[in-house]
Design an enzyme around this catalytic site. Structure first.
Site, PDB file in Angstrom:
ATOM      1  N   LEU A  38       0.847  -1.183   0.000  1.00 34.30           N
ATOM      2  CA  LEU A  38       0.000   0.000   0.000  1.00 34.30           C
ATOM      3  C   LEU A  38       0.882   1.232   0.000  1.00 34.30           C
ATOM      4  O   LEU A  38       1.762   1.369   0.835  1.00 34.30           O
ATOM      5  CB  LEU A  38      -0.923   0.024   1.220  1.00 34.30           C
ATOM      6  CG  LEU A  38      -1.952  -1.094   1.288  1.00 34.30           C
ATOM      7  CD1 LEU A  38      -2.832  -1.132   0.105  1.00 34.30           C
ATOM      8  CD2 LEU A  38      -1.409  -2.419   1.647  1.00 34.30           C
ATOM      9  N   GLU A  39       0.609   2.124  -0.904  1.00 34.83           N
ATOM     10  CA  GLU A  39       1.414   3.316  -1.112  1.00 34.83           C
ATOM     11  C   GLU A  39       0.769   4.513  -0.421  1.00 34.83           C
ATOM     12  O   GLU A  39      -0.444   4.653  -0.438  1.00 34.83           O
ATOM     13  CB  GLU A  39       1.452   3.552  -2.626  1.00 34.83           C
ATOM     14  CG  GLU A  39       2.383   4.580  -3.120  1.00 34.83           C
ATOM     15  CD  GLU A  39       2.297   4.666  -4.637  1.00 34.83           C
ATOM     16  OE1 GLU A  39       1.316   5.252  -5.136  1.00 34.83           O
ATOM     17  OE2 GLU A  39       3.194   4.142  -5.299  1.00 34.83           O
ATOM     18  N   GLY A  40       1.574   5.359   0.195  1.00 37.31           N
ATOM     19  CA  GLY A  40       1.070   6.616   0.733  1.00 37.31           C
ATOM     20  C   GLY A  40       0.408   6.524   2.090  1.00 37.31           C
ATOM     21  O   GLY A  40      -0.482   7.302   2.400  1.00 37.31           O
TER      22      GLY A  40
END
Length: 93
Positions: A38-40
């Site tokens: 998961l990015e961010g």
């Protein structure tokens, strides 16, 4: 490995459409036997919710800041520099 864009992660706690989409992608990925990153992830609430949903790996400022390659190598290969928060491997949710 499936990566969920930060745009969906950013809004998942305040936007029902983003939350539903993230939950659906996670469920689909797990049913297909894929791992997720998961990015961010920038808030503790995001990290906590993603952990409950079974996410394995996250990236984002909550977990560490970007570092240059030299700092990363020194921190992880026993260089003379002490590891900084940014170089610490805390991406596991």
């Amino acid at each position: 490995m499936i990566k969920i864009d930060q745009g969906f992660i950013r809004g998942m706690l305040i936007n029902d459409n983003d939350r539903i989409l993230v939950e659906t992608i996670i469920a689909m990925a797990h049913k297909l036997g894929h791992r997720l990153v998961l990015e961010g992830v920038e808030e503790e609430g995001q990290r906590a919710r993603l952990s409950v949903l079974g996410c394995e790996v996250a990236q984002g400022y909550l977990l560490g800041r970007p570092v240059d390659p030299t700092t990363l190598l020194q921190a992880h290969l026993g260089g003379n520099s002490a590891p900084t928060d940014a170089a610490s491997p805390r991406g596991v949710v």
